[in-house]
Design a protein around this motif. Structure first.
Motif, PDB file in Angstrom:
ATOM      1  N   TRP A 166       0.812  -1.236   0.000  1.00  0.00           N
ATOM      2  CA  TRP A 166       0.000   0.000   0.000  1.00  0.00           C
ATOM      3  C   TRP A 166       0.837   1.274   0.000  1.00  0.00           C
ATOM      4  N   GLU A 167       2.023   1.204  -0.633  1.00  0.00           N
ATOM      5  CA  GLU A 167       2.812   2.434  -0.761  1.00  0.00           C
ATOM      6  C   GLU A 167       2.194   3.336  -1.829  1.00  0.00           C
ATOM      7  N   TYR A 168       2.264   4.635  -1.590  1.00  0.00           N
ATOM      8  CA  TYR A 168       1.679   5.606  -2.507  1.00  0.00           C
ATOM      9  C   TYR A 168       2.640   5.930  -3.653  1.00  0.00           C
ATOM     10  N   VAL A 169       2.081   6.181  -4.823  1.00  0.00           N
ATOM     11  CA  VAL A 169       2.852   6.758  -5.925  1.00  0.00           C
ATOM     12  C   VAL A 169       2.801   8.280  -5.721  1.00  0.00           C
ATOM     13  N   LEU A 170       3.766   8.769  -4.963  1.00  0.00           N
ATOM     14  CA  LEU A 170       3.771  10.181  -4.585  1.00  0.00           C
ATOM     15  C   LEU A 170       4.338  11.083  -5.672  1.00  0.00           C
ATOM     16  N   ALA A 191       6.517   6.231  -9.410  1.00  0.00           N
ATOM     17  CA  ALA A 191       5.879   5.848 -10.669  1.00  0.00           C
ATOM     18  C   ALA A 191       6.830   5.026 -11.531  1.00  0.00           C
ATOM     19  N   VAL A 192       8.082   5.433 -11.623  1.00  0.00           N
ATOM     20  CA  VAL A 192       9.071   4.687 -12.400  1.00  0.00           C
ATOM     21  C   VAL A 192       9.288   3.302 -11.792  1.00  0.00           C
ATOM     22  N   ARG A 193       9.359   3.242 -10.477  1.00  0.00           N
ATOM     23  CA  ARG A 193       9.515   1.949  -9.810  1.00  0.00           C
ATOM     24  C   ARG A 193       8.342   1.027 -10.134  1.00  0.00           C
ATOM     25  N   SER A 194       7.147   1.583 -10.167  1.00  0.00           N
ATOM     26  CA  SER A 194       5.974   0.773 -10.491  1.00  0.00           C
ATOM     27  C   SER A 194       5.996   0.319 -11.939  1.00  0.00           C
ATOM     28  N   MET A 195       6.370   1.215 -12.855  1.00  0.00           N
ATOM     29  CA  MET A 195       6.415   0.840 -14.268  1.00  0.00           C
ATOM     30  C   MET A 195       7.508  -0.181 -14.540  1.00  0.00           C
ATOM     31  N   LEU A 248       7.216   6.717 -19.146  1.00  0.00           N
ATOM     32  CA  LEU A 248       8.592   6.246 -19.127  1.00  0.00           C
ATOM     33  C   LEU A 248       8.972   5.807 -20.522  1.00  0.00           C
ATOM     34  N   SER A 249      10.053   6.362 -21.050  1.00  0.00           N
ATOM     35  CA  SER A 249      10.488   6.018 -22.399  1.00  0.00           C
ATOM     36  C   SER A 249      11.371   4.779 -22.368  1.00  0.00           C
ATOM     37  N   GLY A 250      11.650   4.239 -23.547  1.00  0.00           N
ATOM     38  CA  GLY A 250      12.508   3.068 -23.659  1.00  0.00           C
ATOM     39  C   GLY A 250      13.928   3.322 -23.220  1.00  0.00           C
ATOM     40  N   THR A 251      14.351   4.576 -23.203  1.00  0.00           N
ATOM     41  CA  THR A 251      15.699   4.931 -22.758  1.00  0.00           C
ATOM     42  C   THR A 251      15.747   5.274 -21.276  1.00  0.00           C
ATOM     43  N   GLY A 252      14.609   5.155 -20.603  1.00  0.00           N
ATOM     44  CA  GLY A 252      14.579   5.409 -19.169  1.00  0.00           C
ATOM     45  C   GLY A 252      14.229   6.823 -18.774  1.00  0.00           C
TER      46      GLY A 252
END
Length: 258
Positions: free
Chosen positions: A128-132, A137-141, A162-166
């Motif tokens: 239940w960690e928030y996407v703050l 968001a990057v960690r989730s993606m 998030l792009s293919g190059t990060g």
């Protein structure tokens, strides 16, 4: 096929009714419901009845942290206010509804554009960690190959990519303005709360999603704000037997969108 993404209804009948009416008027035929159906609001049984009916008709539904708490029952270590809301909510629900909450999956995959639906995030759904912000968001993606993740939990609308190059970016969406979602990026959309927005605007939030019609087209997402009868939602809370201090805090949040 147009989808409606709805999350964090929080037992707010008036907001949910308004959002469902708007979604149907906008041509939505499929629904993804991202959890926290109960908690805070005055009408958990009615809201859950609607969610269960939509799920029977094919809607995707996942579990939120408030749903989990109500399904499990109050715990000794809970804050007294949280325990009071959980106990009151459980008393409003029947056994079928409690069983439905308990059996909801933590995440689900959907057919439109390789979507992942999860209440909080993809890297630790039950934590239940928030996407703050962008980092979460990057960690989730990174935790899923899905081209589009749709999350609840945060009560403010947001869109990350998030792009293919990060390279990562984010948008604070403008209500009613369609946004293309090019397929060469990953996306994480937070529709915002239907039942208890917290961005200073009390209007209910949800999002419409139009999948790409072909490989040459982009999918589109449109974040919506829907005015509803906030006074009626507050009156419904005052008519419950929840502790007065809790009712005062919740009605203030509804009125101010905080």
């Amino acid at each position: 096929m147009r989808w409606a993404f709805i999350t964090d209804i929080h037992a707010n009948r008036q907001a949910f009714e308004a959002v469902l009416a708007d979604a149907r008027a906008q041509g939505a035929t499929r629904y993804a419901l991202l959890g926290d159906f109960v908690g805070y609001g005055a009408d958990p049984a009615w809201v859950l009845g609607q969610v269960m009916a939509l799920a029977t008709d094919g809607a995707i539904a996942v579990q939120g942290n408030h749903d989990e708490a109500v399904a499990q029952g109050s715990m000794p270590g809970m804050h007294p206010d949280a325990r009071a809301v959980v106990d009151w909510t459980r008393a409003q629900l029947n056994e079928d509804q409690l069983r439905f909450l308990a059996r909801l999956p933590m995440q689900a995959h959907g057919e439109p554009g390789h979507c992942l639906f999860v209440h909080a995030n993809a890297f630790d759904p039950r934590g239940w960690e928030y996407v703050l912000g962008r980092a979460e968001a990057v960690r989730s993606m990174h935790a899923s190959p899905a081209r589009l993740q749709v999350c609840g939990h945060m009560h403010e609308p947001m869109l990350f990519h998030l792009s293919g190059t990060g390279k990562a970016g984010d948008f604070r969406p403008v209500a009613g303005v369609p946004m293309p979602l090019p397929g060469h990026r990953q996306w994480l959309a937070i529709p915002g709360s239907c039942g208890q927005p917290r961005d200073g605007n009390p209007a209910a939030c949800y999002a419409l999603f139009d999948p790409a019609k072909s490989e040459l087209d982009d999918a589109r997402i449109t974040f919506q704000r829907v005015a509803y009868d906030v006074d009626a939602a507050c009156a419904a809370l005052r008519a419950t037997d929840l502790p007065p201090a809790i009712v005062e805090r919740l009605t203030r949040r509804l009125s101010l969108g905080e």
